[in-house]
Design an enzyme around this catalytic site. Sequence first.
Site, mmCIF file in Angstrom:
data_model
loop_
_atom_site.group_PDB
_atom_site.id
_atom_site.type_symbol
_atom_site.label_atom_id
_atom_site.label_comp_id
_atom_site.label_asym_id
_atom_site.label_seq_id
_atom_site.Cartn_x
_atom_site.Cartn_y
_atom_site.Cartn_z
ATOM 1 C CG PHE A 16 -0.259 0.020 2.544
ATOM 2 C CD1 PHE A 16 0.183 1.209 3.124
ATOM 3 C CD2 PHE A 16 -0.050 -1.164 3.234
ATOM 4 C CE1 PHE A 16 0.825 1.217 4.350
ATOM 5 C CE2 PHE A 16 0.589 -1.173 4.468
ATOM 6 C CZ PHE A 16 1.027 0.026 5.024
ATOM 7 C CG HIS A 70 -2.041 10.764 10.041
ATOM 8 N ND1 HIS A 70 -1.652 9.457 10.201
ATOM 9 C CD2 HIS A 70 -1.227 11.499 10.845
ATOM 10 C CE1 HIS A 70 -0.633 9.416 11.044
ATOM 11 N NE2 HIS A 70 -0.358 10.639 11.447
#
Length: 137
Positions: free
Chosen positions: A59, A117
């Site tokens: 990823f 995040h």
Amino acid sequence: MSQRTLVLLKPDAVRRGLTGEIISRIERKAGWAITALELRTLDQDTLEQHYGEHKGKPFYEPLVEFMASGPVVALVVEGERVIEGVRALAGPTDPIAAAPGSIRGDYGVIVRENLIHASDSEESAERELKIFFPGRV
């Protein structure tokens, strides 16, 4: 105990016009304070510093490409138990698994483009704040 954490509103949050709503949710929660806020486009060096631990994982490249695809809003948030609290407010990484009322549960679409995040520990917060706000640490 008062803490500081890094929060990034990812390119999908900026593109979809959700930054104001997300910032409002953070400000309304538990008396936390946003002590720094900056809109910026992340360069390769910053992304490598931030996501370096994931280099070589499947990823990694798509994540770095996504994070470089548009501007992010970087914030320093301070307050009691803010690291744990912002992560709870954000919800699980996978928006499908996130409960309604969390940022990802209400607005998230897919795992990689999951809006926000937030540092996951005091150690991570310290490291990440040095990357994104070196003059404030």
